[in-house]
Design an enzyme around this catalytic site. Structure first.
Site, PDB file in Angstrom:
ATOM      1  N   CYS A  93       0.844  -1.267   0.034  1.00  0.00           N
ATOM      2  CA  CYS A  93       0.073   0.027   0.010  1.00  0.00           C
ATOM      3  C   CYS A  93       0.986   1.182  -0.156  1.00  0.00           C
ATOM      4  CB  CYS A  93      -1.011  -0.081   1.221  1.00  0.00           C
ATOM      5  SG  CYS A  93      -1.783   1.536   1.431  1.00  0.00           S
ATOM      6  N   CYS A 132      -0.895   3.680  -6.402  1.00  0.00           N
ATOM      7  CA  CYS A 132      -1.543   2.934  -5.559  1.00  0.00           C
ATOM      8  C   CYS A 132      -1.711   1.430  -5.812  1.00  0.00           C
ATOM      9  CB  CYS A 132      -3.083   3.597  -5.460  1.00  0.00           C
ATOM     10  SG  CYS A 132      -4.223   2.617  -4.503  1.00  0.00           S
TER      11      CYS A 132
END
EC number: 5.1.1.3
Length: 270
Positions: free
Chosen positions: A80, A194
């Site tokens: 992440c 992302c």
């Protein structure tokens, strides 16, 4: 607290706010097909991109500490960008195993760009981090860096992996957030900052309507994990990976088909 690195059953822990870490798991599976996997998603707090830095810096180390205590992994991967750019140092200080983070792939993007205009597409929390500015200064000082954050794109990727068809306007709006900035008309590389975004790369390509390179850090992370575990022993055969979510309702149960394509079992509540 951790399993011995000599134990073949010690897993690789892959952590994300949601399902985006599958874009990192895929390359790891390709390099380390026998590695036991535990995939953990923090759906109780997803999406991270709309949270404050203080919330993420407090939550992620505590949750990863709990996961390491339970599963005794040999290595942890924070799949992440938002969590990594905010909490990676805190996590490394708290754990006694190697921790691999995920940061925007600006260095390889700079090597690829011909126009010297590079887009960074991530969550709102990631694109505003000073870490992104440091990467740009260190590896792309001669380039113009355009940034855009999109929480809707995260949710669209999640919807796609539940078997739904997201609204095409979400992808068009995300790309327009870069291309409509000054210099966006000649931007030739977009850094997908992302881990959810590589899961909708086809939709992003269709939305931009012209040739453009999209780059993410998945393969680089996999190489790093393989290097850090290079002398370790793995099981003799591959096994189904375990999946734990911090929230498990009807929406999360719809991920089972997507998880199975990555060699993962049905999600369980952490």
């Amino acid at each position: 607290m951790t399993a011995s690195i000599h134990s073949p059953d010690a897993p690789i822990l892959i952590f994300d706010s949601g399902i985006g870490g599958l874009s990192v798991l895929g390359p790891i599976r390709a390099l380390l097909p026998l590695a036991p996997i535990v995939y953990a998603a923090d759906y109780a707090a997803m999406p991270y991109g709309t949270k404050s830095e203080a919330e993420i810096a407090a939550r992620v180390p505590a949750l990863l500490g709990r996961l390491v205590e339970r599963f005794r992994p040999r290595i942890a991967v924070i799949a992440c960008n938002t969590a990594s750019t905010i909490a990676l140092d805190h996590v490394r200080a708290a754990l006694d195993i190697p921790v691999v983070g995920t940061v925007p792939a600006i260095k390889p993007a700079a090597a690829l760009s011909q126009s010297r205009v590079i887009g960074v597409l991530g969550t709102e929390a990631t694109v505003r981090q000073p870490y992104v500015e440091r990467l740009a200064r260190d590896f792309a000082a001669d380039a113009t860096i355009l940034r855009h954050g999109s929480a809707d794109l995260v949710l669209a990727a999640e919807a796609k992996l539940r078997g739904e068809t997201p609204d095409a306007a979400i992808f068009a709006d995300a790309m327009a957030g870069l291309t409509e900035q000054p210099g966006g008309d000649v931007m030739d590389v977009v850094v997908l900052s992302c881990t959810h975004f590589p899961l909708v790369i086809d939709e992003l390509r269709a939305a931009v309507g012209r040739d453009m390179h999209f780059i993410d850090g998945g393969e680089g992370i996999a190489r790093r994990v393989a290097y850090l575990t290079r002398d370790q022993v793995w099981p003799a055969a591959a096994s189904e990976g375990r999946v734990v979510f911090t929230r498990l309702d009807n929406a999360q149960r719809h991920y089972s088909a997507a998880l199975a394509t990555y060699g993962l079992g049905a999600p369980q509540l952490l």
